[in-house]
Write an enzyme that holds these catalytic residues in place. Structure first.
Site, short mmCIF file in Angstrom:
data_model
loop_
_atom_site.label_atom_id
_atom_site.label_comp_id
_atom_site.label_asym_id
_atom_site.label_seq_id
_atom_site.Cartn_x
_atom_site.Cartn_y
_atom_site.Cartn_z
N GLY A 233 0.84 -1.20 0.00
CA GLY A 233 0.00 0.00 0.00
C GLY A 233 0.87 1.24 0.00
O GLY A 233 2.03 1.21 -0.43
N SER A 234 0.33 2.32 0.49
CA SER A 234 1.05 3.59 0.40
C SER A 234 2.15 3.69 1.47
O SER A 234 2.10 3.00 2.50
CB SER A 234 0.07 4.75 0.58
OG SER A 234 -0.49 4.67 1.87
N THR A 235 3.10 4.56 1.23
CA THR A 235 4.18 4.76 2.19
C THR A 235 3.63 5.29 3.51
O THR A 235 4.06 4.87 4.59
CB THR A 235 5.23 5.72 1.58
OG1 THR A 235 5.79 5.06 0.43
CG2 THR A 235 6.33 6.06 2.56
N THR A 237 0.71 4.79 4.92
CA THR A 237 0.10 3.71 5.71
C THR A 237 1.16 2.72 6.16
O THR A 237 1.10 2.20 7.28
CB THR A 237 -1.00 2.99 4.89
OG1 THR A 237 -1.87 3.96 4.34
CG2 THR A 237 -1.80 2.05 5.75
N GLY A 238 2.13 2.46 5.29
CA GLY A 238 3.20 1.53 5.65
C GLY A 238 3.91 1.94 6.94
O GLY A 238 4.27 1.09 7.76
N GLU A 255 5.62 -3.23 1.06
CA GLU A 255 5.74 -2.91 -0.37
C GLU A 255 4.98 -1.61 -0.58
O GLU A 255 3.75 -1.59 -0.54
CB GLU A 255 5.12 -4.02 -1.23
CG GLU A 255 5.79 -5.38 -1.10
CD GLU A 255 7.12 -5.48 -1.81
OE1 GLU A 255 7.55 -4.49 -2.44
OE2 GLU A 255 7.75 -6.55 -1.73
N CYS A 289 2.19 0.87 -8.61
CA CYS A 289 3.32 1.35 -7.81
C CYS A 289 4.55 1.55 -8.68
O CYS A 289 5.31 2.49 -8.49
CB CYS A 289 3.60 0.38 -6.67
SG CYS A 289 3.83 -1.32 -7.22
P1 NAD Z 1 -3.39 2.39 1.31
O1 NAD Z 1 -2.10 2.46 2.05
O2 NAD Z 1 -4.39 3.45 1.51
O3 NAD Z 1 -4.16 1.02 1.65
C1 NAD Z 1 -3.57 -0.24 1.47
C2 NAD Z 1 -4.24 -1.24 2.41
O4 NAD Z 1 -3.96 -0.88 3.76
C3 NAD Z 1 -5.75 -1.30 2.29
O5 NAD Z 1 -6.16 -2.64 2.42
C4 NAD Z 1 -6.21 -0.48 3.50
O6 NAD Z 1 -7.49 -0.84 3.97
C5 NAD Z 1 -5.16 -0.84 4.52
N1 NAD Z 1 -4.95 0.14 5.59
C6 NAD Z 1 -5.26 1.46 5.59
N2 NAD Z 1 -4.88 2.03 6.76
C7 NAD Z 1 -4.31 1.04 7.50
C8 NAD Z 1 -3.69 1.01 8.78
N3 NAD Z 1 -3.59 2.10 9.54
N4 NAD Z 1 -3.21 -0.16 9.23
C9 NAD Z 1 -3.28 -1.28 8.46
N5 NAD Z 1 -3.84 -1.31 7.23
C10 NAD Z 1 -4.35 -0.16 6.76
O7 NAD Z 1 -2.98 2.23 -0.21
P2 NAD Z 1 -3.93 2.19 -1.48
O8 NAD Z 1 -4.45 3.58 -1.72
O9 NAD Z 1 -4.90 1.06 -1.33
O10 NAD Z 1 -2.89 1.80 -2.63
C11 NAD Z 1 -2.12 2.71 -3.34
C12 NAD Z 1 -0.69 2.76 -2.82
O11 NAD Z 1 -0.15 1.46 -2.78
C13 NAD Z 1 0.23 3.55 -3.74
O12 NAD Z 1 1.07 4.37 -2.96
C14 NAD Z 1 1.06 2.46 -4.44
O13 NAD Z 1 2.32 2.92 -4.91
C15 NAD Z 1 1.16 1.44 -3.38
N6 NAD Z 1 1.43 0.13 -3.95
C16 NAD Z 1 2.65 -0.44 -3.73
C17 NAD Z 1 2.95 -1.66 -4.31
C18 NAD Z 1 4.30 -2.31 -4.12
O14 NAD Z 1 4.41 -3.49 -4.38
N7 NAD Z 1 5.31 -1.59 -3.68
C19 NAD Z 1 2.00 -2.32 -5.10
C20 NAD Z 1 0.76 -1.71 -5.28
C21 NAD Z 1 0.49 -0.49 -4.69
#
Ligand code: NAD
Length: 469
Positions: A233-235, A237-238, A255, A289
């Site tokens: 997911g996003s940096t 949230t990561g 990731e 991503c």
């Molecule tokens: P996001 O971080 O908003 O959400 C990702 C997941 O995390 C969702 O399932 C969400 O419900 C969950 N989440 C949200 N808040 C959380 C928390 N506090 N604790 C635990 N889980 C939580 O990301 P998004 O908008 O769904 O995806 C887009 C982002 O993901 C972009 O920044 C993209 O670059 C990145 N991405 C990275 C990769 C990679 O492999 N590096 C692949 C695909 C997408």
């Protein structure tokens, strides 16, 4: 395969009813929620909103199931994942249709994502059981074993909800862990069905899925019964995930986001390279991503390359993924649509030049954004610095190799990067200077299940896929 030629366990699934999967059973929750089809705003079916009690139950069940699953021989676990992959392949048309409906991507790309999910499951179940022999002689035997971690949670985003889940499922199950999938609230449907299908191949509790609202992710990462979180997911949230996992020292794989540069050298053939590069910036409407997000073009071919990109972009049709002929679907959800619109508003406000595209996207009949190229913006403009995650990208000029490498590396992100040149030595020389987890030459975003994938800097921690011990 069953003897009659049909695939075992591939009886159709009901894509009109969506439930959590806990302890081998399909479970409803008191509260439900719905998402919309991003192309039409049509409301989709209700999905569960899990409670803390649901999570506690799933984790308790997973712990017990994992102990027995870890004792199943490696080869049998591999076979179970392969059988599951065969069934997913047999049902891939149904999954792909659902994927287009909830994610928005055009049918052919949804089908390709299903193909990749199957490929990933198969290849991840091909790796031999790892064991390193450090010393084995008449004095002593020293080995490194790689043992299951326990209960693994996979948190996935909405851009590639099936493929990214499959990578986590295959790796966790072959290596003897129990796995709980948490799909994104924007694309929960396919993920729940992945778990439902899996009940035909794995003992109860080995693979479960929970859907929910924004509470679910934080509850899972905080839970003391979880041993490993694999997050994509996003940096932003990561960072929260890592902070939460740190409290019980859970293992984490992160990731995260990217801001991938592509460097185009002076000797390229613009007619070939321009559409290939633009395609990798626009694919999935830029919601990848490892989409190309900044394009540095050598000044001697800048005009020609941009012209060829503009010609290509003019041929790109945007629309409902279920309709033939559309290369790009919508932005997946309102939150992301508003983010992209905000970035576009900044392009307009700062009076940057467009090579093609528009700053007007109404979004009245779907979250559609027209593909747009921003011509030679300042290096510190938002379109260069931010991850757009939409079909909008900048083209910039370069003339000096050291300078372009510095600019390409001048970001907190480090996911992917590419160099485009007829001179492979030159391309490799430049590529080796780029700070990114994956660097490609004359291609971009080509991932494969047997090659480790991950990010440098704030694009992630750890690697997925391949064998990375
Ligand atoms: P996001 O971080 O908003 O959400 C990702 C997941 O995390 C969702 O399932 C969400 O419900 C969950 N989440 C949200 N808040 C959380 C928390 N506090 N604790 C635990 N889980 C939580 O990301 P998004 O908008 O769904 O995806 C887009 C982002 O993901 C972009 O920044 C993209 O670059 C990145 N991405 C990275 C990769 C990679 O492999 N590096 C692949 C695909 C997408």
């Amino acid at each position: 395969m069953a003897t009659n030629g049909t695939v075992k366990g591939a009886e159709p699934l009901d894509f009109t009813k969506f439930q959590n999967v806990i302890n081998g059973k399909l479970v409803d929750t008191k509260e439900t929620r719905r998402t919309v089809n991003p192309s039409t705003f049509e409301e989709l079916y209700p999905v569960p909103v899990s409670t803390q009690a649901d999570i506690d139950e799933a984790i308790e069940v997973a712990k017990k199931a994992q102990e027995s699953w870890a004792n199943v021989p490696w080869a049998e676990r591999q076979q179970a994942v392969k059988n599951y992959a065969d069934a997913l392949e047999a049902l891939s048309e149904d999954f792909a249709k659902q994927l287009t409906t909830e994610q928005g991507k055009p049918k052919m790309f949804a089908q390709a994502e299903l193909g990749d999910a199957v490929k990933w499951l198969r290849q991840l179940s091909d790796f031999p059981e790892p064991e390193d022999v450090i010393q084995d002689d008449d004095k002593k035997k020293v080995i490194t074993r790689y043992t299951p971690l326990g209960v693994a949670v996979g948190i996935v985003p909405w851009n590639f909800p099936i493929q990214l889940a499959a990578g986590k499922i295959g790796a966790a199950l072959v290596t003897g862990n129990a796995f709980i999938l948490k799909p994104s609230p924007f694309t929960p449907y396919g993920g729940l069905k992945l778990a439902e299908l899996a009940q035909r191949f794995f003992p109860p509790g080995v693979f479960q899925a929970l859907s929910g609202d924004d509470n679910l992710g934080p509850w899972l990462t905080a839970h003391p019964g979880v041993d490993k979180v694999s997050f994509t997911g996003s940096t932003a949230t990561g960072k929260k995930v890592m902070e939460s996992c740190a409290k019980t020292l859970k293992r984490v794989t992160l990731e995260l986001g990217g801001n991938d540069p592509a460097i185009i050298c002076a000797d390229v053939n613009p007619a070939e390279v321009a559409p290939a590069v633009a395609f990798m910036a626009l694919l999935n409407s830029g919601q990848i991503c490892i989409a190309i997000k900044r394009i540095y073009i050598h000044e001697s071919v800048y005009d020609e390359v941009v012209k060829a990109m503009v010609e290509f972009v003019k041929t790109v049709k945007v629309g409902d993924g279920h309709e033939e002929g559309n290369l790009l679907g919508p932005i997946n959800n309102k939150l992301q649509f508003d983010r992209v619109k905000d970035l576009i508003a900044d392009i307009e406000k700062t009076q940057l030049n467009l090579a093609v595209g528009t700053t007007k996207n109404d979004g009245e009949k779907g979250y559609f954004i027209q593909p747009t190229i921003v011509a030679n913006p300042p290096e510190d403009s938002r379109i260069v610095v931010d991850e757009p995650f939409g079909p909008v990208f900048p083209v910039l000029k370069w003339s000096d190799e050291d300078d372009v490498v510095k600019r390409a590396n001048n970001t907190d992100m480090g996911l992917g990067a590419s160099v485009w040149s007829r001179n492979l030595d030159e391309a490799e020389r430049i590529g080796r200077r780029l700070k990114a987890g994956n660097v490609w030459v004359n291609s971009h975003g080509e991932v494969q299940p047997n090659a480790p994938f991950g990010g440098h800097k704030q694009s992630g921690i750890g690697y997925e896929w391949g064998v990375w011990l």
